[in-house]
Write an enzyme that holds these catalytic residues in place. Structure first.
Site, PDB file in Angstrom:
ATOM      1  N   ASN A   1       0.880  -1.172   0.000  1.00  0.00           N
ATOM      2  CA  ASN A   1       0.000   0.000   0.000  1.00  0.00           C
ATOM      3  C   ASN A   1       0.917   1.222   0.000  1.00  0.00           C
ATOM      4  O   ASN A   1       1.465   1.604   1.037  1.00  0.00           O
ATOM      5  CB  ASN A   1      -0.891  -0.044   1.249  1.00  0.00           C
ATOM      6  CG  ASN A   1      -1.840   1.135   1.317  1.00  0.00           C
ATOM      7  OD1 ASN A   1      -1.812   2.024   0.454  1.00  0.00           O
ATOM      8  ND2 ASN A   1      -2.674   1.153   2.336  1.00  0.00           N
TER       9      ASN A   1
ATOM     10  N   LYS B   1       3.271   0.739   3.176  1.00  0.00           N
ATOM     11  CA  LYS B   1       2.837  -0.292   4.131  1.00  0.00           C
ATOM     12  C   LYS B   1       2.931  -1.634   3.423  1.00  0.00           C
ATOM     13  O   LYS B   1       2.619  -1.720   2.234  1.00  0.00           O
ATOM     14  CB  LYS B   1       1.394  -0.029   4.565  1.00  0.00           C
ATOM     15  CG  LYS B   1       1.246   1.207   5.413  1.00  0.00           C
ATOM     16  CD  LYS B   1      -0.145   1.266   6.023  1.00  0.00           C
ATOM     17  CE  LYS B   1      -0.308   2.544   6.799  1.00  0.00           C
ATOM     18  NZ  LYS B   1      -1.557   3.218   6.587  1.00  0.00           N
TER      19      LYS B   1
ATOM     20  N   ARG C   1      -2.671  -2.329  -3.281  1.00  0.00           N
ATOM     21  CA  ARG C   1      -3.881  -1.548  -3.069  1.00  0.00           C
ATOM     22  C   ARG C   1      -3.827  -0.373  -4.052  1.00  0.00           C
ATOM     23  O   ARG C   1      -2.861   0.394  -4.044  1.00  0.00           O
ATOM     24  CB  ARG C   1      -3.929  -1.011  -1.649  1.00  0.00           C
ATOM     25  CG  ARG C   1      -5.112  -0.107  -1.461  1.00  0.00           C
ATOM     26  CD  ARG C   1      -5.029   0.668  -0.189  1.00  0.00           C
ATOM     27  NE  ARG C   1      -6.221   1.478  -0.051  1.00  0.00           N
ATOM     28  CZ  ARG C   1      -6.243   2.650   0.555  1.00  0.00           C
ATOM     29  NH1 ARG C   1      -5.148   3.142   1.077  1.00  0.00           N
ATOM     30  NH2 ARG C   1      -7.365   3.324   0.650  1.00  0.00           N
TER      31      ARG C   1
ATOM     32  N   HIS D   1     -13.022   2.655   0.111  1.00  0.00           N
ATOM     33  CA  HIS D   1     -12.995   1.651   1.195  1.00  0.00           C
ATOM     34  C   HIS D   1     -13.666   0.345   0.756  1.00  0.00           C
ATOM     35  O   HIS D   1     -14.136  -0.425   1.596  1.00  0.00           O
ATOM     36  CB  HIS D   1     -13.741   2.150   2.460  1.00  0.00           C
ATOM     37  CG  HIS D   1     -13.040   3.219   3.219  1.00  0.00           C
ATOM     38  ND1 HIS D   1     -13.725   4.197   3.899  1.00  0.00           N
ATOM     39  CD2 HIS D   1     -11.725   3.469   3.423  1.00  0.00           C
ATOM     40  CE1 HIS D   1     -12.852   5.009   4.483  1.00  0.00           C
ATOM     41  NE2 HIS D   1     -11.640   4.587   4.201  1.00  0.00           N
TER      42      HIS D   1
ATOM     43  N   LEU E   1     -15.170   3.208   9.958  1.00  0.00           N
ATOM     44  CA  LEU E   1     -14.884   4.452  10.682  1.00  0.00           C
ATOM     45  C   LEU E   1     -13.427   4.447  11.134  1.00  0.00           C
ATOM     46  O   LEU E   1     -13.072   3.826  12.141  1.00  0.00           O
ATOM     47  CB  LEU E   1     -15.812   4.574  11.903  1.00  0.00           C
ATOM     48  CG  LEU E   1     -17.324   4.449  11.625  1.00  0.00           C
ATOM     49  CD1 LEU E   1     -18.118   4.513  12.924  1.00  0.00           C
ATOM     50  CD2 LEU E   1     -17.795   5.526  10.659  1.00  0.00           C
TER      51      LEU E   1
ATOM     52  N   ASN F   1      -9.658   6.986  10.090  1.00  0.00           N
ATOM     53  CA  ASN F   1      -9.382   8.397   9.824  1.00  0.00           C
ATOM     54  C   ASN F   1     -10.294   8.883   8.707  1.00  0.00           C
ATOM     55  O   ASN F   1     -10.865   9.956   8.766  1.00  0.00           O
ATOM     56  CB  ASN F   1      -7.924   8.563   9.411  1.00  0.00           C
ATOM     57  CG  ASN F   1      -7.143   9.166  10.532  1.00  0.00           C
ATOM     58  OD1 ASN F   1      -7.642  10.084  11.195  1.00  0.00           O
ATOM     59  ND2 ASN F   1      -5.959   8.661  10.759  1.00  0.00           N
TER      60      ASN F   1
ATOM     61  N   ARG G   1     -11.723  15.411   7.192  1.00  0.00           N
ATOM     62  CA  ARG G   1     -12.577  15.767   6.050  1.00  0.00           C
ATOM     63  C   ARG G   1     -13.965  16.155   6.525  1.00  0.00           C
ATOM     64  O   ARG G   1     -14.506  15.565   7.458  1.00  0.00           O
ATOM     65  CB  ARG G   1     -12.705  14.597   5.073  1.00  0.00           C
ATOM     66  CG  ARG G   1     -11.413  14.212   4.412  1.00  0.00           C
ATOM     67  CD  ARG G   1     -11.676  13.224   3.264  1.00  0.00           C
ATOM     68  NE  ARG G   1     -10.443  12.630   2.808  1.00  0.00           N
ATOM     69  CZ  ARG G   1     -10.155  11.328   2.895  1.00  0.00           C
ATOM     70  NH1 ARG G   1     -11.034  10.479   3.400  1.00  0.00           N
ATOM     71  NH2 ARG G   1      -9.006  10.877   2.467  1.00  0.00           N
TER      72      ARG G   1
ATOM     73  N   ILE H   1     -12.048   3.304  14.670  1.00  0.00           N
ATOM     74  CA  ILE H   1     -13.087   3.740  15.608  1.00  0.00           C
ATOM     75  C   ILE H   1     -14.174   2.673  15.726  1.00  0.00           C
ATOM     76  O   ILE H   1     -14.588   2.291  16.826  1.00  0.00           O
ATOM     77  CB  ILE H   1     -13.696   5.086  15.141  1.00  0.00           C
ATOM     78  CG1 ILE H   1     -12.614   6.170  15.064  1.00  0.00           C
ATOM     79  CG2 ILE H   1     -14.837   5.515  16.058  1.00  0.00           C
ATOM     80  CD1 ILE H   1     -13.065   7.477  14.393  1.00  0.00           C
ATOM     81  N   GLY H   2     -14.615   2.163  14.594  1.00  0.00           N
ATOM     82  CA  GLY H   2     -15.703   1.176  14.580  1.00  0.00           C
ATOM     83  C   GLY H   2     -15.344  -0.099  15.327  1.00  0.00           C
ATOM     84  O   GLY H   2     -16.193  -0.721  15.967  1.00  0.00           O
ATOM     85  N   GLU H   3     -14.070  -0.481  15.279  1.00  0.00           N
ATOM     86  CA  GLU H   3     -13.646  -1.718  15.938  1.00  0.00           C
ATOM     87  C   GLU H   3     -13.374  -1.520  17.421  1.00  0.00           C
ATOM     88  O   GLU H   3     -13.566  -2.432  18.216  1.00  0.00           O
ATOM     89  CB  GLU H   3     -12.334  -2.231  15.296  1.00  0.00           C
ATOM     90  CG  GLU H   3     -12.495  -2.675  13.871  1.00  0.00           C
ATOM     91  CD  GLU H   3     -11.160  -2.832  13.145  1.00  0.00           C
ATOM     92  OE1 GLU H   3     -10.122  -2.999  13.812  1.00  0.00           O
ATOM     93  OE2 GLU H   3     -11.168  -2.784  11.906  1.00  0.00           O
TER      94      GLU H   3
ATOM     95  N   GLU I   1      -8.042  -5.620   5.155  1.00  0.00           N
ATOM     96  CA  GLU I   1      -7.943  -5.376   3.710  1.00  0.00           C
ATOM     97  C   GLU I   1      -6.760  -6.125   3.099  1.00  0.00           C
ATOM     98  O   GLU I   1      -6.851  -6.617   1.977  1.00  0.00           O
ATOM     99  CB  GLU I   1      -7.792  -3.863   3.459  1.00  0.00           C
ATOM    100  CG  GLU I   1      -9.076  -3.108   3.737  1.00  0.00           C
ATOM    101  CD  GLU I   1      -8.837  -1.648   4.088  1.00  0.00           C
ATOM    102  OE1 GLU I   1      -8.467  -1.381   5.249  1.00  0.00           O
ATOM    103  OE2 GLU I   1      -9.006  -0.795   3.219  1.00  0.00           O
TER     104      GLU I   1
END
Ligand code: ADP
Length: 414
Positions: free
Chosen positions: A7, A14, A99, A189, A218, A220, A250, A342-344, A395
């Site tokens: 990536n 990465k 990616r 995403h 969710l 960055n 954003r 955030i979601g995790e 991913e």
């Protein structure tokens, strides 16, 4: 097959190496050998590598560009000092999966890279000027290091959304602008939304066609996808990743007239406003403090700062509005799925997003929710008609798997 997943960013790379093949995919026996990141490419770069569950090792080296970074990385991995048993030379890397952010309307699935495909990715630079050039650099660097004997596959952030219907992807602007310039919603995403949709149906023992979820990535960057019968029917990011939810830096959805108002009042060019909306807005712009949700929550606990509170409230409120919109767009869903940093990891934010949604049959089991950090789990009550799950995204695993499947000629993956 050892797949190197790359990536490439503007000054970072990465990477992961995952050993997998068709049989291992079937049995869920993919083997993540190592992961890491090269940071600060163009200067004195820092290379961090974590081999299996060992503590990560860090080395530094002056690396002038992506090619130098990849070359250095592979020599380091193959050297004795890295201590990595599986990689003794570049010949131990059998394929590379990249990616790639934007595939435009051209790339509807992961694709083996040849000259024509590379040209196609370059043609999409216009649509993603900040991202695709880096992805191209990553591909060229891998070609240089591995030669043509090692197959390379591009996995696009946009391709999962290629099933969007016209009503979801067209903007209500003069149609010729779509025809001339391909101005439309693409969504991003995609690899993450696709992965959590796949895990959701694996957890529930469902077929792809039975996958009716609203997924929230969710991190960055933040996006939502309405996935009906296994395919996205709508998604919140647009022609660029700027549209939709409030994100770290954003703005997400806003009245487009604001762009020229800011330009006029602040004496800025349109591209400066673009930068402001992408890098100075969202949680950072509202709070005036940081784009980092964890820091904002820590700050709230200590000081209950009004602007920090507002930033978090607006973030959750705007996400909740998308649940309502997508329930309507899909004619109802079976589950909400949360992923991304955030979601995790933030039960509090998940809970606030779902707050007051009992009318839609959604009730969170707060005990389960609070216990669920960084793992897959149902977080709604047994009785909840609309379920909620936290599912960590992966991913890189999907990129490695797609790379194998494309090379082996297997048609459309999960
Ligand atoms: P990226 O989109 O760059 O991949 P991530 O998916 O890693 O980002 O998500 C980064 C975000 O996740 C940051 O806002 C970070 O603060 C947030 N985050 C990570 N862990 C937690 C946590 N335990 N509580 C709240 N937020 C968290």
């Amino acid at each position: 097959m050892n797949v190197l997943v790359l990536n490439a960013g503007s000054s970072s790379l990465k990477f992961q190496i995952i050993a997998t093949d068709l049989e291992r995919i079937q049995q869920y026996k993919d083997d993540r050998i190592l992961r890491g990141e090269v940071d600060g490419i163009g200067g004195e770069a820092i290379v961090k590598v974590r081999y299996r569950s060992e503590p990560s090792k860090t080395v530094t080296a002056p690396l002038r560009d992506m090619g130098a970074a990849l070359d250095y990385l592979l020599r380091y991995l193959a050297s004795d000092r890295s201590g990595i048993a599986e990689i003794k030379s570049t010949a131990d890397v059998h394929a590379v999966g990249h990616r790639v952010v934007h595939g435009g309307e051209t790339f509807k699935e992961s694709t083996l890279i040849d000259d024509r495909v590379l040209k196609g990715i370059e043609d999409c630079i216009d649509l993603a000027p900040l991202h695709n050039p880096n992805n191209v650099k990553g591909i060229l660097a891998a070609r240089e290091v591995f030669g043509s004997g090692v197959p390379q596959v591009a996995v696009f952030d946009t391709s999962f959304h290629s099933s969007l219907p016209e009503q979801a992807y067209l903007y209500a602007i003069p149609y010729h602008l779509y025809r001339r310039h391909k101005i439309r919603r693409y969504g991003f995403h995609g690899t993450s939304h696709r992965y959590v949709a796949f895990r959701y149906r694996a957890l529930r023992g469902l077929a792809r066609e039975q996958t009716n979820i609203i997924s929230f990535h969710l991190g960055n960057g933040c996006s939502a996808a309405a996935i009906k019968g296994g395919c996205p029917v709508d998604t919140s990011m647009g022609m660029t990743p700027l549209e939709g939810l409030v994100m770290g830096t954003r703005a997400g959805d806003l009245d487009p007239a604001i762009v020229s108002v800011i330009a006029r009042k602040e004496g800025m060019s349109s591209s400066e406003v673009d930068t402001l909306l992408n890098t100075q807005s969202g949680l950072l712009g509202l709070s005036g403090l940081t784009n980092d949700m964890r820091e904002l929550q820590a700050e709230l606990k200590e000081h209950d700062d009004r602007r920090v509170r507002l930033a978090v409230e607006i973030f959750c409120y705007r996400a909740r509005k998308y649940i309502g919109a997508y329930l309507a767009a899909m004619g109802g869903a079976d589950a909400i799925v949360f992923t991304g940093g955030i979601g995790e990891n933030s039960p509090n934010i998940r809970s606030r997003i779902c707050c007051g949604m009992e009318w839609a049959g959604l009730s969170i089991d707060e005990t389960k929710n609070q216990q669920t950090v960084g793992k897959e789990r149902l977080i709604s009550t047994e009785k909840s008609r609309l379920q909620a799950y936290a599912i960590p995204t992966d991913e890189e695993l999907l990129i490695a798997r797609d790379t194998v499947r494309v090379i082996k000629g297997e048609s459309h993956p999960s």
